[in-house]
Scaffold this motif. Structure first.
Motif, PDB file in Angstrom:
ATOM      1  N   CYS A  79      48.826  21.811  87.778  1.00 36.91           N
ATOM      2  CA  CYS A  79      47.764  21.321  88.578  1.00 36.91           C
ATOM      3  C   CYS A  79      46.346  21.823  87.743  1.00 36.91           C
ATOM      4  O   CYS A  79      46.118  22.754  87.461  1.00 36.91           O
ATOM      5  N   GLN A  80      45.584  20.685  87.850  1.00 42.56           N
ATOM      6  CA  GLN A  80      44.338  20.752  87.342  1.00 42.56           C
ATOM      7  C   GLN A  80      43.289  20.632  88.636  1.00 42.56           C
ATOM      8  O   GLN A  80      43.524  19.995  89.341  1.00 42.56           O
ATOM      9  N   VAL A  81      42.140  21.247  88.458  1.00 45.15           N
ATOM     10  CA  VAL A  81      41.031  21.377  89.567  1.00 45.15           C
ATOM     11  C   VAL A  81      39.647  21.432  88.804  1.00 45.15           C
ATOM     12  O   VAL A  81      39.328  21.881  87.670  1.00 45.15           O
ATOM     13  N   GLU A  82      38.986  20.395  89.371  1.00 42.31           N
ATOM     14  CA  GLU A  82      37.757  19.875  88.677  1.00 42.31           C
ATOM     15  C   GLU A  82      36.448  19.839  89.751  1.00 42.31           C
ATOM     16  O   GLU A  82      36.824  19.054  90.820  1.00 42.31           O
ATOM     17  N   VAL A  83      35.370  20.145  89.595  1.00 36.15           N
ATOM     18  CA  VAL A  83      34.146  19.877  90.660  1.00 36.15           C
ATOM     19  C   VAL A  83      34.097  18.105  90.097  1.00 36.15           C
ATOM     20  O   VAL A  83      33.947  17.774  89.143  1.00 36.15           O
ATOM     21  N   ALA A  84      33.789  17.357  91.313  1.00 34.12           N
ATOM     22  CA  ALA A  84      33.599  15.958  91.241  1.00 34.12           C
ATOM     23  C   ALA A  84      32.437  15.534  90.188  1.00 34.12           C
ATOM     24  O   ALA A  84      32.772  14.550  89.734  1.00 34.12           O
ATOM     25  N   SER A  85      31.612  16.157  90.284  1.00 32.29           N
ATOM     26  CA  SER A  85      30.129  15.938  89.503  1.00 32.29           C
ATOM     27  C   SER A  85      30.446  15.880  88.012  1.00 32.29           C
ATOM     28  O   SER A  85      29.752  15.276  87.375  1.00 32.29           O
ATOM     29  N   GLU A  86      31.578  16.777  87.685  1.00 30.96           N
ATOM     30  CA  GLU A  86      31.892  16.671  86.181  1.00 30.96           C
ATOM     31  C   GLU A  86      32.981  15.684  85.779  1.00 30.96           C
ATOM     32  O   GLU A  86      32.751  14.910  84.919  1.00 30.96           O
ATOM     33  N   TYR A  87      33.829  15.751  86.839  1.00 33.56           N
ATOM     34  CA  TYR A  87      35.088  14.953  86.716  1.00 33.56           C
ATOM     35  C   TYR A  87      34.457  13.333  86.663  1.00 33.56           C
ATOM     36  O   TYR A  87      35.048  12.542  85.655  1.00 33.56           O
ATOM     37  N   ARG A  88      33.752  12.831  87.408  1.00 32.96           N
ATOM     38  CA  ARG A  88      33.351  11.561  87.370  1.00 32.96           C
ATOM     39  C   ARG A  88      32.675  10.963  86.176  1.00 32.96           C
ATOM     40  O   ARG A  88      32.817   9.822  86.138  1.00 32.96           O
ATOM     41  N   TYR A  89      32.109  11.748  85.332  1.00 29.50           N
ATOM     42  CA  TYR A  89      31.408  11.487  84.006  1.00 29.50           C
ATOM     43  C   TYR A  89      32.082  11.641  82.746  1.00 29.50           C
ATOM     44  O   TYR A  89      31.448  11.535  81.971  1.00 29.50           O
ATOM     45  N   ARG A  90      33.487  11.998  83.015  1.00 27.12           N
ATOM     46  CA  ARG A  90      34.022  12.612  81.969  1.00 27.12           C
ATOM     47  C   ARG A  90      35.325  11.648  81.658  1.00 27.12           C
ATOM     48  O   ARG A  90      35.677  11.019  82.359  1.00 27.12           O
ATOM     49  N   LYS A  91      35.391  11.563  80.346  1.00 28.93           N
ATOM     50  CA  LYS A  91      36.641  10.663  79.906  1.00 28.93           C
ATOM     51  C   LYS A  91      37.932  11.515  80.193  1.00 28.93           C
ATOM     52  O   LYS A  91      38.076  12.653  79.646  1.00 28.93           O
ATOM     53  N   VAL A  92      38.674  10.956  80.827  1.00 19.63           N
ATOM     54  CA  VAL A  92      39.601  12.268  81.388  1.00 19.63           C
ATOM     55  C   VAL A  92      41.038  11.757  81.029  1.00 19.63           C
ATOM     56  O   VAL A  92      41.597  10.428  80.709  1.00 19.63           O
ATOM     57  N   PHE A  93      42.041  12.602  80.582  1.00 20.11           N
ATOM     58  CA  PHE A  93      43.327  12.280  80.265  1.00 20.11           C
ATOM     59  C   PHE A  93      44.122  12.408  81.346  1.00 20.11           C
ATOM     60  O   PHE A  93      44.004  13.435  81.929  1.00 20.11           O
ATOM     61  N   VAL A  94      44.817  11.262  81.733  1.00 16.39           N
ATOM     62  CA  VAL A  94      45.843  11.374  82.792  1.00 16.39           C
ATOM     63  C   VAL A  94      47.276  11.421  82.547  1.00 16.39           C
ATOM     64  O   VAL A  94      47.709  10.544  82.091  1.00 16.39           O
ATOM     65  N   PRO A  95      47.930  12.649  82.496  1.00 11.51           N
ATOM     66  CA  PRO A  95      49.345  12.612  82.433  1.00 11.51           C
ATOM     67  C   PRO A  95      50.133  11.857  83.488  1.00 11.51           C
ATOM     68  O   PRO A  95      49.720  11.341  84.336  1.00 11.51           O
ATOM     69  N   ASP A  96      51.408  11.061  82.799  1.00  7.97           N
ATOM     70  CA  ASP A  96      52.075  10.495  83.774  1.00  7.97           C
ATOM     71  C   ASP A  96      52.371  11.217  85.160  1.00  7.97           C
ATOM     72  O   ASP A  96      52.689  12.320  85.165  1.00  7.97           O
ATOM     73  N   ASP A  97      52.510  10.303  85.848  1.00  4.55           N
ATOM     74  CA  ASP A  97      52.888  10.541  87.434  1.00  4.55           C
ATOM     75  C   ASP A  97      52.454  11.571  87.755  1.00  4.55           C
ATOM     76  O   ASP A  97      52.757  12.752  88.410  1.00  4.55           O
ATOM     77  N   THR A  98      51.037  11.610  87.819  1.00  5.19           N
ATOM     78  CA  THR A  98      50.027  12.712  88.367  1.00  5.19           C
ATOM     79  C   THR A  98      49.286  12.084  89.782  1.00  5.19           C
ATOM     80  O   THR A  98      49.190  10.875  89.809  1.00  5.19           O
ATOM     81  N   LEU A  99      49.612  13.029  90.586  1.00  3.09           N
ATOM     82  CA  LEU A  99      48.994  12.695  91.938  1.00  3.09           C
ATOM     83  C   LEU A  99      47.606  12.991  91.776  1.00  3.09           C
ATOM     84  O   LEU A  99      47.102  14.244  91.556  1.00  3.09           O
TER      85      LEU A  99
END
Ligand code: M6R
Length: 365
Positions: A79-99
């Motif tokens: 489980c990863q948790v991030e503040v939205a203001s950082e998450y939205r402007y970051r290039k994010v790695f999305v592991p398979d089958d993530t909710l």
């Protein structure tokens, strides 16, 4: 209306037994979580979930941080948790089958909504929102919806929304955990602990008078440290946010094990230190951290069900919280911290329901 209460915040703090009960209603049976509560499509989606990404702001972010401890230790999924203001402007790695999970009282927080819109362009399995506002933007934009039933929250400082979010996140932990080896016996224990939560919160509210007295010690202070370990660390973070938001006292939270790595330098007799210390496997470690604080003249305010472990003295005030199952301790320990910030604000004479510079719903970035 505020009814008999002087402020909306106080009313909302005291509504928690009732709204927690409402949030659990129809979501649990005697031994099980009823996962239809997450929507009719939840089952098929949950069957595939291998990881969770949580995004939120402020208090809702703190709920997410608590959930990370639960997801990884109880459900056994990353489980990863991030503040939205950082998450939205970051290039994010999305592991398979993530909710992708957003948490929001209002459902209108601009950064959280923008993060969800970004996530929908990425390779997430699906999106889920935990929200308190039925016809909000986040609810409209999400695949799955879990409504907290906290009722309207007027006070800018979020209180009842937070504890109901924690309930929602624990139900999600159980629902996902079932698919990853969480046993029926543990589920049943957790569900009965949740069923006892409204009562446990009612009891914690009885600390109001004690905390009112304790709050006077903060009246002339400019700084405070909030300490916790493990799942109680984000509870301490939330306690610090509440205090700074409505009393304007600069409050910082630290995982107690980090003290030596810097913040211990701040400790003197003018620095109240609040510790969230339920009896769990980390309490002894926390206790030795607190002894170091004490040795430097810090004034301790310890919230614990193990009063004997922390002898009262001139420098130590113990607020005796009753013992509760570990899985509901984050919700229960939140209550006295909310009351503490409320009473400190009253002593300081600040505007409790409308703190300066803040808006209830942050719809611009
Ligand atoms: O409506 P949301 O839950 O999305 O709001 C997020 C934050 O703006 C909110 O929790 C804020 O931090 C509160 N004022 C904290 O008490």
């Amino acid at each position: 209306s505020k009814g008999e209460y002087r402020h909306y915040m106080l009313k909302e703090i005291f509504e928690q037994p009732e709204v927690l009960k409402r949030t659990l209603q129809g979501r649990i049976s005697k031994h099980h979580v009823l996962e239809e509560a997450f929507g009719t499509e939840a089952k098929a989606i949950f069957d595939r979930v291998k990881g969770v990404q949580i995004v939120a702001c402020g208090t809702s972010y703190h709920a997410g941080l608590v959930a990370k401890y639960w997801m990884e230790s109880i459900a056994g999924i990353p489980c990863q948790v991030e503040v939205a203001s950082e998450y939205r402007y970051r290039k994010v790695f999305v592991p398979d089958d993530t909710l992708f999970v957003t948490i929001s009282q209002s459902g209108e927080t601009a950064d959280t909504l923008a993060a969800l819109k970004e996530a929908k362009k990425s390779d997430y399995l699906a999106s889920l929102v935990i929200c308190n506002a039925p016809s909000s933007s986040l609810v409209r934009e999400s695949d799955l919806v879990f409504m907290t039933h906290a009722g309207p929250e007027i006070g800018v400082a979020s209180t009842k929304a937070f504890t109901t979010q924690l309930v929602a996140l624990q139900l999600l932990t159980i629902a996902l955990g079932r698919r990853h080896g969480l046993t029926e016996a543990i589920e049943s224990d957790m569900v009965s602990a949740l069923a006892s939560l409204p009562e446990a919160v009612s009891k914690a509210l009885l600390l109001d008078d004690v905390i009112k007295k304790t709050s006077e010690a903060f009246a002339d202070k400019h700084h405070a440290l909030f300490l916790g370990r493990g799942v109680e660390y984000p509870v301490a973070m939330e306690g610090a946010l509440k205090l700074k938001e409505i009393s304007y006292i600069h409050a910082e939270s630290y995982p107690a094990g980090e003290l030596k790595h810097g913040p211990l330098a701040l400790v003197d007799s003018d620095m109240p230190i609040v510790a969230v210390a339920p009896n769990n496997e980390l309490m002894e470690k926390l206790k030795s951290n607190l002894e170091e604080v004490q040795a430097r003249g810090g004034k301790l305010f310890v919230f614990s069900d193990q009063a004997d472990a922390f002898p009262n003295s001139n420098d130590v005030t113990v607020i005796d919280v009753h013992s509760v199952p570990e899985t509901i301790a984050p919700m229960v320990y939140t209550i006295p911290l909310q009351l503490l910030s409320y009473h400190v604000a009253i002593v300081k004479g600040t505007d409790v329901d409308q703190p300066r510079n803040l808006a209830k719903s942050v719809t611009v970035e």
